[in-house]
Structures are given as C-alpha cells and as structure tokens.
Enzyme design. Sequence first.
Site, PDB file in Angstrom:
ATOM      1  N   THR A 167       4.230  30.141  71.840  1.00 47.45           N
ATOM      2  CA  THR A 167       4.123  31.407  71.107  1.00 47.45           C
ATOM      3  C   THR A 167       2.869  31.408  70.234  1.00 47.45           C
ATOM      4  OG1 THR A 167       6.513  31.568  71.107  1.00 47.45           O
ATOM      5  CG2 THR A 167       5.347  32.940  69.500  1.00 47.45           C
TER       6      THR A 167
ATOM      7  N   GLN B 131     -18.260  21.882  63.771  1.00 48.86           N
ATOM      8  CA  GLN B 131     -19.051  21.958  62.526  1.00 48.86           C
ATOM      9  C   GLN B 131     -20.084  23.087  62.564  1.00 48.86           C
ATOM     10  OE1 GLN B 131     -18.765  20.259  59.639  1.00 48.86           O
ATOM     11  NE2 GLN B 131     -17.026  19.062  60.358  1.00 48.86           N
TER      12      GLN B 131
ATOM     13  N   SER C  62     -12.849  25.365  65.351  1.00 46.73           N
ATOM     14  CA  SER C  62     -11.686  25.220  64.491  1.00 46.73           C
ATOM     15  C   SER C  62     -11.832  26.147  63.283  1.00 46.73           C
ATOM     16  CB  SER C  62     -11.604  23.764  64.034  1.00 46.73           C
ATOM     17  OG  SER C  62     -10.532  23.605  63.141  1.00 46.73           O
ATOM     18  N   ALA C  63     -10.804  26.974  63.039  1.00 44.52           N
ATOM     19  CA  ALA C  63     -10.901  28.023  62.014  1.00 44.52           C
ATOM     20  C   ALA C  63     -11.114  27.481  60.607  1.00 44.52           C
ATOM     21  CB  ALA C  63      -9.641  28.889  62.051  1.00 44.52           C
TER      22      ALA C  63
ATOM     23  N   GLY D 264      -9.563  22.143  66.407  1.00 40.84           N
ATOM     24  CA  GLY D 264     -10.629  21.395  67.072  1.00 40.84           C
ATOM     25  C   GLY D 264     -10.111  20.231  67.900  1.00 40.84           C
TER      26      GLY D 264
ATOM     27  N   ASN E 266     -20.460  15.864  62.225  1.00 35.57           N
ATOM     28  CA  ASN E 266     -19.723  16.107  60.981  1.00 35.57           C
ATOM     29  C   ASN E 266     -20.164  15.219  59.825  1.00 35.57           C
ATOM     30  OD1 ASN E 266     -18.381  14.526  63.128  1.00 35.57           O
ATOM     31  ND2 ASN E 266     -17.002  13.894  61.505  1.00 35.57           N
TER      32      ASN E 266
ATOM     33  N   CYS F  51     -11.518  12.310  58.223  1.00 34.16           N
ATOM     34  CA  CYS F  51     -10.359  11.730  58.891  1.00 34.16           C
ATOM     35  C   CYS F  51     -10.385  10.216  58.771  1.00 34.16           C
ATOM     36  CB  CYS F  51     -10.337  12.119  60.370  1.00 34.16           C
ATOM     37  SG  CYS F  51     -11.174  13.639  60.707  1.00 34.16           S
TER      38      CYS F  51
HETATM   39  N1  PLP Z   1     -14.624  17.837  65.774  1.00 41.82           N
HETATM   40  C1  PLP Z   1     -15.396  17.748  64.674  1.00 41.82           C
HETATM   41  C2  PLP Z   1     -16.861  17.616  64.810  1.00 41.82           C
HETATM   42  C3  PLP Z   1     -14.794  17.797  63.401  1.00 41.82           C
HETATM   43  O1  PLP Z   1     -15.553  17.712  62.311  1.00 41.82           O
HETATM   44  C4  PLP Z   1     -13.376  17.923  63.322  1.00 41.82           C
HETATM   45  C5  PLP Z   1     -12.712  17.906  62.004  1.00 41.82           C
HETATM   46  O2  PLP Z   1     -13.155  17.271  61.059  1.00 41.82           O
HETATM   47  C6  PLP Z   1     -12.637  18.029  64.515  1.00 41.82           C
HETATM   48  C7  PLP Z   1     -13.301  17.983  65.717  1.00 41.82           C
HETATM   49  C8  PLP Z   1     -11.152  18.211  64.478  1.00 41.82           C
HETATM   50  O3  PLP Z   1     -10.839  19.537  64.133  1.00 41.82           O
HETATM   51  P1  PLP Z   1      -9.363  19.928  63.598  1.00 41.82           P
HETATM   52  O4  PLP Z   1      -9.294  19.462  62.199  1.00 41.82           O
HETATM   53  O5  PLP Z   1      -9.332  21.421  63.690  1.00 41.82           O
HETATM   54  O6  PLP Z   1      -8.403  19.304  64.499  1.00 41.82           O
END
Ligand code: PLP
Length: 372
Positions: free
Chosen positions: A230, A172, A192-193, A69, A144, A317
């Site tokens: 890669t 999300q 994001s996986a 993400g 989030n 985070c």
């Molecule tokens: N955007 C949102 C809304 C998120 O909740 C997050 C991760 O918490 C991200 C971006 C970042 O994603 P990644 O952890 O894959 O870098």
Amino acid sequence: MIYADNAATTKLDIDAFEAMKPFLLEEYGNASQPYSFANSAKRALKKAREAIAKCIGAFPDEIYFTSGGTESDNWAIKIASGEGDIITSSIEHHAVLNACNVMEKRGRSVKYIPVSREGIVELEYLENSVTEKTRLISIMYANNEIGTIQPIKQIAEIAHKNNCLFHTDAVQAVGHVRINVRDLDIDLLSASAHKFNGPKGVGFLYVKRGTQVSAYLNGGSQEKGLRAGTENVAGIVAMAVALEKNCNGINENREKIKKLEKIIINKLDNSGVKYIRNGSEDHIPGNISVSFKDLEGEMILHRMDIRKICIATGAACDSVNTNISHVLKAICVPEEYIKGTIRISLGKDNTEQEIKTLTDELIKIVSNADCM
Ligand code: PLP
C-alpha cells in the site's frame, strides 16, 4: 541548536508537512480501492509522480515509489543486474556496498573501481574493468562523506558502449543539483525524500522506459506490480512538494549555501589551524569534509555537541562504528589527518550567524584553546 548535518537528514519543509496532513487525517483512503473515497489518494499519487518526474526530466511512468534510498539501491543492485556481473566504486554508500556483498555471496562478480584523491572514479580503470558478463555499472552521483560529484555523463557513455545498464545512487544530489536523466542518459536513479526536506521513509527509483527490471517486492499490483505494498500516500505527496520546492529554488539555495561555505573556509584558513579539505571542486553545495592533524573526529563531534552544534565525523550510518571510513581510506587522506575528519553539511535554512558561531567554536576546539 545549530544543525549542520544536512547530508544525514534535513528538516521537513513546512509546505510538504501541510501537504501531507489531509492524507493522514481526512483523505486516508487506500489508493487501490475502487470507491470514490479513494479517488483523492489516486489523484494525489498521479500528481506526485508527474511532479517528481518533471524535476529530474523523466516521464511519470518511469518513477517507482519506494521506502527510500536504501530500498532503491537494493532494487537496482539485486534485481536490475539480472544474472550479470556488477561494477561499482570503492566509495559507495553501504546501501550499495552491502547489497553488492550479498550478490558476491550469491556467486556474482563485483568489481570496485578506485577513485582519485578528489574522490573521482578512474574512468580508464572503469572502462578496462568491463567484461562481456558485466550487466550493471552503479556509481553514485555524489558522495555523502566528501560531496564529490562524479562525471555521470561519461560513466553512462562507458556503460552503454559496453551494453551495460547504468545506475546512480543520487540520494545526496537530487534536490541539490540540477539533474536531467535524459541528458545524462541514466537508466536507474535512486533518491530519498529526507535528504531534500521531505519526510523520512519514502523515496523513489527512476527506471528508464524499456529497461528490463523485475519486481523487488512481491504482493499486490501497486507500482505496476514491481513494488508491491500500500502506497505511503502522505509521504509521497510531501516528497513531491519538497522536491518541487527545492528544484525551483536550486540556484538561490546554491548561492546562499556557497556563501556560507566560503565563510567557514575563510575562517579556517585565517585561523592558522592545520587542516585538509577533502573532496573536489565540483561538489554538493555545503558538503564540507575537513581533516585536522593529530586529532580525533569523535572528540570534535562531542565537544561541538556540548555546544549544541550538530556535525558528523563521516557517514551518518557509521557513527557507531569507530573504524576509519572506507571513503577517507579510498581517497588516501594522510594518516596523521584521517582520524581527525569531520563533515559539516549545510542546508538552505542555515544562517550566516549560525555558521560564524559554528566555525568559531570549531576553531577553538581544534586549536586546543578550549579543553571542553
Ligand atoms: N545513499 C546515499 C549516498 C546516502 O547518503 C544515503 C543515506 O545517508 C542512502 C543511500 C540511504 O538512504 P535512506 O536513508 O533513504 O535509506
């Protein structure tokens, strides 16, 4: 252990794990090589791209694999905005906000649109903020911290009426709510996986056909030369399996999670504990942000942790940063409640018994019946 922090990350789906194994141990060829040993990796990438595109209503050539993400958001903000100005919201993830900060330092104008008490962007304010210099509007699909889903179609309409590109951070939302990029008229979408039971460190950026974006990473010719490096074949294969599985089970998962959500809310309502629920009616299933009066989210988190229950205080985070979350400030959570905010985020694997235990323990902690 009871895991209720699925907005931070999810458990890898077992089928996704099985699908990635051969590409680590047996079919480990570099997909860019011309010999036949690499064909299996090439085919797997093609199949994964097709499967992912189908899940969001896109064409396969509109999917660009990334490391997740954060990278997808950075690509959209720093590159797709070209030389123009940017409009975003005050409640974006730091992957967007900090990328916007960099753009401001490079002399570009970035406007931050306020949100309502439910966390929904003020559409009139957004429309009035567009100038002839605005090139990109970036508004997250779902938040989030509080789960609020934005009026994506209306935001896309405002963007296109004003000749702007529309990017949405759907990290999300993808795999949890049904998304069709064509119906919603989205130009760029980040995913994001690890948020939908795929592996960590892999994701994608959807870029609508015909959208002018230049390369994010320079190097080899992977991803049509726009994102060199890669390919993470095993991760990409697992991401596709996880997404397909979540999309096929989207209604079933939603119903199950909504039921669990109700158990929590009913128990809290009947406990007599003073609390506020944050977010809107239309939210990511299982994302429950609640604020308790005159309490500290950190204290609640640690006491839950002692009981082997994982919840969050705000953005994952941000857990080392004790500052009050920008999202909670933006939605104006009352002062006596704001510090006592926690986020419970449920997943498809949570059971009714787990959720009952979690809520009972939480009520004990917040009602002071329990000092440890
Ligand atoms: N955007 C949102 C809304 C998120 O909740 C997050 C991760 O918490 C991200 C971006 C970042 O994603 P990644 O952890 O894959 O870098």
